[in-house]
Design a protein around this motif. Structure first.
Motif, PDB file in Angstrom:
ATOM      1  N   GLU A 140       0.832  -1.210   0.000  1.00 36.68           N
ATOM      2  CA  GLU A 140       0.000   0.000   0.000  1.00 36.68           C
ATOM      3  C   GLU A 140       0.862   1.254   0.000  1.00 36.68           C
ATOM      4  N   ARG A 141       1.932   1.226   0.773  1.00 41.86           N
ATOM      5  CA  ARG A 141       2.805   2.404   0.853  1.00 41.86           C
ATOM      6  C   ARG A 141       3.518   2.650  -0.473  1.00 41.86           C
ATOM      7  N   GLN A 142       4.007   1.596  -1.103  1.00 44.62           N
ATOM      8  CA  GLN A 142       4.684   1.760  -2.388  1.00 44.62           C
ATOM      9  C   GLN A 142       3.710   2.193  -3.479  1.00 44.62           C
ATOM     10  N   LEU A 143       2.466   1.696  -3.436  1.00 45.36           N
ATOM     11  CA  LEU A 143       1.472   2.135  -4.415  1.00 45.36           C
ATOM     12  C   LEU A 143       1.146   3.615  -4.241  1.00 45.36           C
ATOM     13  N   GLU A 144       1.085   4.070  -2.990  1.00 45.62           N
ATOM     14  CA  GLU A 144       0.855   5.497  -2.736  1.00 45.62           C
ATOM     15  C   GLU A 144       1.992   6.342  -3.285  1.00 45.62           C
ATOM     16  N   MET A 145       3.227   5.865  -3.128  1.00 45.12           N
ATOM     17  CA  MET A 145       4.368   6.605  -3.665  1.00 45.12           C
ATOM     18  C   MET A 145       4.345   6.644  -5.190  1.00 45.12           C
ATOM     19  N   ILE A 146       3.981   5.534  -5.806  1.00 43.38           N
ATOM     20  CA  ILE A 146       3.925   5.489  -7.274  1.00 43.38           C
ATOM     21  C   ILE A 146       2.879   6.463  -7.799  1.00 43.38           C
ATOM     22  N   ASN A 147       1.730   6.533  -7.120  1.00 45.93           N
ATOM     23  CA  ASN A 147       0.665   7.425  -7.583  1.00 45.93           C
ATOM     24  C   ASN A 147       1.010   8.902  -7.380  1.00 45.93           C
ATOM     25  N   GLY A 148       1.723   9.230  -6.310  1.00 44.14           N
ATOM     26  CA  GLY A 148       2.007  10.625  -6.025  1.00 44.14           C
ATOM     27  C   GLY A 148       3.318  11.139  -6.572  1.00 44.14           C
ATOM     28  N   PHE A 149       4.162  10.244  -7.081  1.00 38.89           N
ATOM     29  CA  PHE A 149       5.489  10.667  -7.517  1.00 38.89           C
ATOM     30  C   PHE A 149       5.463  11.620  -8.712  1.00 38.89           C
ATOM     31  N   PRO A 150       4.659  11.380  -9.768  1.00 41.59           N
ATOM     32  CA  PRO A 150       4.638  12.358 -10.886  1.00 41.59           C
ATOM     33  C   PRO A 150       4.224  13.757 -10.445  1.00 41.59           C
ATOM     34  N   ASP A 151       3.253  13.867  -9.555  1.00 43.09           N
ATOM     35  CA  ASP A 151       2.844  15.190  -9.064  1.00 43.09           C
ATOM     36  C   ASP A 151       3.976  15.866  -8.296  1.00 43.09           C
ATOM     37  N   SER A 152       4.712  15.073  -7.509  1.00 49.08           N
ATOM     38  CA  SER A 152       5.822  15.663  -6.754  1.00 49.08           C
ATOM     39  C   SER A 152       6.910  16.173  -7.686  1.00 49.08           C
ATOM     40  N   LEU A 153       7.144  15.480  -8.803  1.00 49.85           N
ATOM     41  CA  LEU A 153       8.146  15.952  -9.766  1.00 49.85           C
ATOM     42  C   LEU A 153       7.709  17.259 -10.418  1.00 49.85           C
ATOM     43  N   ASP A 154       6.419  17.373 -10.740  1.00 48.50           N
ATOM     44  CA  ASP A 154       5.930  18.627 -11.315  1.00 48.50           C
ATOM     45  C   ASP A 154       6.107  19.781 -10.332  1.00 48.50           C
ATOM     46  N   MET A 155       5.781  19.541  -9.057  1.00 54.42           N
ATOM     47  CA  MET A 155       5.973  20.589  -8.037  1.00 54.42           C
ATOM     48  C   MET A 155       7.447  20.955  -7.905  1.00 54.42           C
ATOM     49  N   MET A 156       8.306  19.950  -7.908  1.00 50.07           N
ATOM     50  CA  MET A 156       9.739  20.207  -7.764  1.00 50.07           C
ATOM     51  C   MET A 156      10.267  20.995  -8.961  1.00 50.07           C
ATOM     52  N   LEU A 157       9.778  20.669 -10.161  1.00 48.21           N
ATOM     53  CA  LEU A 157      10.209  21.402 -11.350  1.00 48.21           C
ATOM     54  C   LEU A 157       9.783  22.863 -11.281  1.00 48.21           C
ATOM     55  N   VAL A 158       8.563  23.112 -10.826  1.00 44.78           N
ATOM     56  CA  VAL A 158       8.094  24.493 -10.685  1.00 44.78           C
ATOM     57  C   VAL A 158       8.949  25.260  -9.686  1.00 44.78           C
ATOM     58  N   CYS A 159       9.286  24.607  -8.564  1.00 49.83           N
ATOM     59  CA  CYS A 159      10.107  25.274  -7.537  1.00 49.83           C
ATOM     60  C   CYS A 159      11.507  25.573  -8.053  1.00 49.83           C
ATOM     61  N   VAL A 160      12.111  24.627  -8.781  1.00 49.37           N
ATOM     62  CA  VAL A 160      13.467  24.832  -9.299  1.00 49.37           C
ATOM     63  C   VAL A 160      13.479  25.928 -10.354  1.00 49.37           C
ATOM     64  N   GLU A 161      12.487  25.926 -11.235  1.00 51.41           N
ATOM     65  CA  GLU A 161      12.431  26.966 -12.261  1.00 51.41           C
ATOM     66  C   GLU A 161      12.093  28.332 -11.686  1.00 51.41           C
ATOM     67  N   ALA A 162      11.484  28.357 -10.482  1.00 49.68           N
ATOM     68  CA  ALA A 162      11.198  29.635  -9.823  1.00 49.68           C
ATOM     69  C   ALA A 162      12.424  30.208  -9.125  1.00 49.68           C
ATOM     70  N   GLY A 163      13.532  29.465  -9.107  1.00 52.48           N
ATOM     71  CA  GLY A 163      14.760  29.991  -8.527  1.00 52.48           C
ATOM     72  C   GLY A 163      15.185  29.337  -7.232  1.00 52.48           C
ATOM     73  N   GLN A 164      14.424  28.382  -6.720  1.00 53.21           N
ATOM     74  CA  GLN A 164      14.809  27.713  -5.481  1.00 53.21           C
ATOM     75  C   GLN A 164      15.844  26.627  -5.762  1.00 53.21           C
ATOM     76  N   SER A 165      16.628  26.331  -4.724  1.00 56.27           N
ATOM     77  CA  SER A 165      17.592  25.247  -4.852  1.00 56.27           C
ATOM     78  C   SER A 165      16.880  23.904  -4.717  1.00 56.27           C
ATOM     79  N   LEU A 166      17.615  22.822  -4.979  1.00 60.74           N
ATOM     80  CA  LEU A 166      17.021  21.491  -4.887  1.00 60.74           C
ATOM     81  C   LEU A 166      16.608  21.176  -3.451  1.00 60.74           C
ATOM     82  N   ASP A 167      17.423  21.584  -2.468  1.00 60.56           N
ATOM     83  CA  ASP A 167      17.089  21.327  -1.062  1.00 60.56           C
ATOM     84  C   ASP A 167      15.807  22.053  -0.675  1.00 60.56           C
ATOM     85  N   GLN A 168      15.695  23.314  -1.042  1.00 58.57           N
ATOM     86  CA  GLN A 168      14.478  24.072  -0.730  1.00 58.57           C
ATOM     87  C   GLN A 168      13.270  23.510  -1.481  1.00 58.57           C
TER      88      GLN A 168
END
Length: 325
Positions: A168-196
């Protein structure tokens, strides 16, 4: 079975109708008495010696780096509850971490649950077998199965639960991982570092995908503590046990080693993850007609046959009845 029936008859002749159950109980008690001293004998761990020496040298001064452990009540039985083989212990520890159980005593608790549930349900099986013997005359095979099946079910119940939680935990990660990448891409392109970006994504995903948010939060905390970023990402891949996250970690490590743009790598990889999610949805949609075929046949064909053939069968029955008269 003839051999078992002969032994059963001898025990009933010697000890009465409860002879087989008494023999099984005495054998179990004998095995427990033989094994218990060896299990409870715990050899002194070299690390415990080192801790004791450090405690004697430093005393109770506030300069100690760590407070003494020992609050876990299962520590005294650790040699019995924890696997002594390093590879086996590591495998069980990793499975429990992937299922969401990260405490230090998770392995001991897991094996204690197996032992306690197995013994408890085994005793319940013995009690039920005694009750069945007093109310009837069951066969030896049924008596043995009545005793062993609950014990085996209790022993394997924690393993089934951990595997279920891991899936169940791995299925939750698989379902939410693409959305997390989109959020991370928006943050990086907005000027934040990878850690932030990781911190921001962990905060945003808490409500929808708490397991994935927990992993991102752990990554950010380890980076803040000064741990090597490459090792932190590899540890995340191992903790999650998901192939998509392992590929993402490889992309980030290679981007860092070769000095390429993290934003560009995230853009390409997030597009691939979105396409992969669409392909998974299409795959499930394509398998739906096959799964519905049997149900459609069971629910549609019999009523259709009744509607089409029923009147003819009734007319034939009426004709035969009139012909007999």
């Amino acid at each position: 079975m003839a051999f078992l029936d002969t032994i059963n008859d001898k025990l009933i002749e010697l000890l009465g109708p409860f002879g087989p159950l008494m023999a099984v109980g005495m054998l179990g008690i004998l095995l427990i008495l033989l094994v218990l001293p060896a299990l409870l004998t715990k050899q002194e761990d070299p690390l415990d010696k080192l801790k004791a020496a450090s405690r004697n040298n430093i005393g109770n001064s506030p300069e100690r780096l760590r407070a003494s452990q020992g609050t876990d009540k299962l520590d005294k039985y650790s040699s019995f509850l924890e696997p002594q083989d390093k590879e086996e212990y590591t495998a069980i520890r990793l499975k429990l971490i992937q299922a969401g159980y990260r405490t230090k005593s998770a392995v001991k608790t897991y094996h204690f649950a197996q032992f306690a549930l197995g013994i408890t349900l085994l005793l319940l099986g013995v009690a039920f077998a005694i009750y069945k013997t007093s109310t009837g005359d069951p066969s030896t095979k049924n008596t043995v199965l009545t005793i062993l099946i609950p014990g085996l079910a209790g022993y394997y119940l924690p393993k089934w639960w951990v595997n279920k939680r891991q899936g169940e935990r791995q299925l939750e990660m698989i379902n939410g991982f693409p959305d997390s990448l989109d959020m991370m891409l928006v943050c990086v392109e907005a000027g934040q570092s990878l850690d932030q970006s990781i911190i921001r994504v962990a905060h945003e995903l808490k409500s929808g995908f708490p397991a994935l948010a927990e992993e991102y939060e752990m990554v950010s905390n380890e980076m803040k503590a000064g741990k090597d970023k490459t090792q932190v990402l590899r540890d995340m891949s191992e903790r999650c046990g998901v192939s998509d996250i392992a590929s993402f970690v490889t992309v980030l490590i290679q981007s860092q080693q070769f000095g390429t743009s993290i934003a560009e790598a995230l853009r390409v990889f997030s597009a691939e993850m979105r396409d992969k999610r669409v392909m998974r949805a299409e795959e499930k949609a394509n398998t739906l007609p096959t799964k519905m075929t049997l149900a459609t046949m069971m629910l549609t064909v019999p009523p259709l046959l009744i509607i089409l053939i029923g009147p003819s069968v009734y007319n034939i029955y009426e004709t035969l009845a009139n012909a007999n008269f």
